[in-house]
Design an enzyme around this catalytic site. Structure first.
Site, PDB file in Angstrom:
ATOM      1  CG  HIS A 159      14.258  66.500 -71.571  1.00 45.46           C
ATOM      2  ND1 HIS A 159      12.895  66.301 -71.505  1.00 45.46           N
ATOM      3  CD2 HIS A 159      14.676  65.713 -72.588  1.00 45.46           C
ATOM      4  CE1 HIS A 159      12.515  65.459 -72.444  1.00 45.46           C
ATOM      5  NE2 HIS A 159      13.588  65.073 -73.120  1.00 45.46           N
ATOM      6  CB  ILE A 160      20.758  67.939 -71.786  1.00 41.89           C
ATOM      7  CG1 ILE A 160      21.372  67.262 -70.542  1.00 41.89           C
ATOM      8  CG2 ILE A 160      20.261  69.339 -71.462  1.00 41.89           C
ATOM      9  CD1 ILE A 160      22.680  67.904 -70.067  1.00 41.89           C
ATOM     10  NE  ARG A 215       5.136  47.964 -76.436  1.00 44.32           N
ATOM     11  CZ  ARG A 215       4.887  49.090 -77.060  1.00 44.32           C
ATOM     12  NH1 ARG A 215       3.748  49.687 -76.895  1.00 44.32           N
ATOM     13  NH2 ARG A 215       5.773  49.632 -77.872  1.00 44.32           N
ATOM     14  CB  ILE A 223      17.590  58.927 -70.465  1.00 46.27           C
ATOM     15  CG1 ILE A 223      17.591  57.508 -71.029  1.00 46.27           C
ATOM     16  CG2 ILE A 223      18.802  59.172 -69.602  1.00 46.27           C
ATOM     17  CD1 ILE A 223      18.675  57.273 -72.096  1.00 46.27           C
ATOM     18  NE  ARG A 260       8.978  62.686 -73.875  1.00 47.42           N
ATOM     19  CZ  ARG A 260      10.094  62.793 -74.612  1.00 47.42           C
ATOM     20  NH1 ARG A 260      11.275  62.550 -74.074  1.00 47.42           N
ATOM     21  NH2 ARG A 260      10.034  63.166 -75.878  1.00 47.42           N
ATOM     22  CD  GLU A 306      10.957  67.171 -68.836  1.00 44.32           C
ATOM     23  OE1 GLU A 306      11.417  66.215 -68.198  1.00 44.32           O
ATOM     24  OE2 GLU A 306      11.303  67.436 -69.996  1.00 44.32           O
TER      25      GLU A 306
HETATM   26  C1  GLV Z   1      13.859  63.887 -76.343  1.00 47.31           C
HETATM   27  O1  GLV Z   1      13.441  63.665 -75.263  1.00 47.31           O
HETATM   28  C2  GLV Z   1      13.314  63.316 -77.535  1.00 47.31           C
HETATM   29  O2  GLV Z   1      12.259  62.671 -77.459  1.00 47.31           O
HETATM   30  O3  GLV Z   1      13.916  63.481 -78.598  1.00 47.31           O
END
Ligand code: GLV
Length: 326
Positions: A286-287, A178, A237, A239, A268
């Site tokens: 989601h790690i 942005r 990575i 969302r 998810e």
């Molecule tokens: C993980 O997805 C976070 O937002 O910390």
């Protein structure tokens, strides 16, 4: 009497012990996934909540929890919070920035490497006992070093990934955001601002690191995928919902792009079924921030926010600081 708080998911025992020094704590060490109605019930009479991405804090819940004063999320992302509703209800929101930046950037890079070099696919092949001989093009992937790294969203994590790419792997780094980074930061990251179209067209490896917002919904869909190189990889990575997972599955099947690495998914922990059947996608649950030291630091920061605000009147990382300043 100490303030009452709810710890909505299981946490490290030492985090719980720390919170118990300051609060009357109701915890959920069995890690039951509560429905919104159960969460509302558990929050009755509580001034604070230790939350994670799985607890949705919205106007409806807030109306039923009038004593709530702070929700401390153990995550940097906070799309589980309706920040406007929280501010209107006078409920402070906090997240856990900074402490996870480098760990998450490491994971982003790991996913770039695993995807480009076909590590998951080739490991499945080996484990299945299919490796009988060498072949000139066996699992030949794409190079990471010297290629063009595209970054969509250039906050702290995007910048940490850019530094890895430019300084460690000799990559040309381009980004779209942005707002433009200041010149010194651009230089430190070795990154150049481009339009979204240029980013899509030029990236060999495109990584998504932008926060989720309604405007970011399906920022990468069929039209965007069609603009990418057929040899490109896409890494998410950020969302779930930023990528149209159904459109991505079609693109991966049709060879519109070469491969994808996904740590986050629309809806998810459910995963769009076709993605599970495709060879050219690396899937992780989601790690990205999941190292023990980083998860401990995140839990500590969330706890410090609760203690800071409810005991001393000042949180460390508020998302609606106008409440504190008011
Ligand atoms: C993980 O997805 C976070 O937002 O910390």
């Amino acid at each position: 009497m100490n303030p009452k708080i709810l710890v909505a998911r299981a946490v490290f025992p030492q985090t719980l012990a720390l919170l118990e020094q300051h609060f009357e704590v109701t915890s959920n060490q069995d890690d039951v996934l509560w429905s919104p109605a159960q969460l509302t019930e558990q929050l009755q009479g509580k001034q604070g909540a230790f939350t994670t991405g799985s607890e949705r804090i919205n106007a409806g819940l807030l109306a039923d929890c009038p004593e709530l004063r702070i929700c401390a999320n153990m995550a940097v992302g906070y799309n589980n919070f309706d920040l406007e509703a929280m501010t209107a209800a006078g409920v402070l929101a906090t997240n856990t920035p900074d402490v996870l930046t480098e760990t998450t950037a490491d994971f982003g890079f790991a996913l770039i490497m695993a995807t480009a070099r076909r590590m998951a696919e080739s490991e499945r092949f080996l484990r299945a006992g299919l490796w009988n001989s060498w072949r000139y093009d066996m699992f030949a992937g794409s190079d990471v070093h010297g290629s063009t790294l595209g970054i969509l969203g250039m906050g702290r994590i995007g910048q940490a990934i850019a530094r890895r790419g430019a300084l460690g792997f000799g990559m040309k780094v381009i980004y779209h955001n942005r707002s433009r980074l200041d010149a010194a930061t651009e230089l430190a990251c070795g990154a150049t601002l481009v339009s979204k179209q240029e980013l899509l067209q030029q990236s060999d490896h495109l990584i998504l690191v932008l926060p989720y917002s309604p405007e970011a919904h399906h920022a990468i869909g069929a039209d965007e995928l069609a603009q990418m190189k057929p040899t490109a990889t896409l890494i998410n990575i950020a969302r779930g919902g930023i990528v149209d997972d159904a459109a991505l599955a079609v693109a991966l099947k049709q060879g519109t792009i070469a491969a994808a690495g996904l740590d986050v998914f629309e809806g998810e922990p459910r995963v769009y079924p076709d993605l599970l059947t495709l060879p050219n996608v690396v899937l992780t649950p989601h790690i990205a921030s999941a190292t023990l030291p980083t998860r401990l630091a995140m839990a500590q920061l969330a706890a410090d926010n609760l203690i800071g605000y409810l005991v001393h009147g000042k949180a460390l990382t508020p998302l609606n600081p106008q409440l504190v300043l008011a």
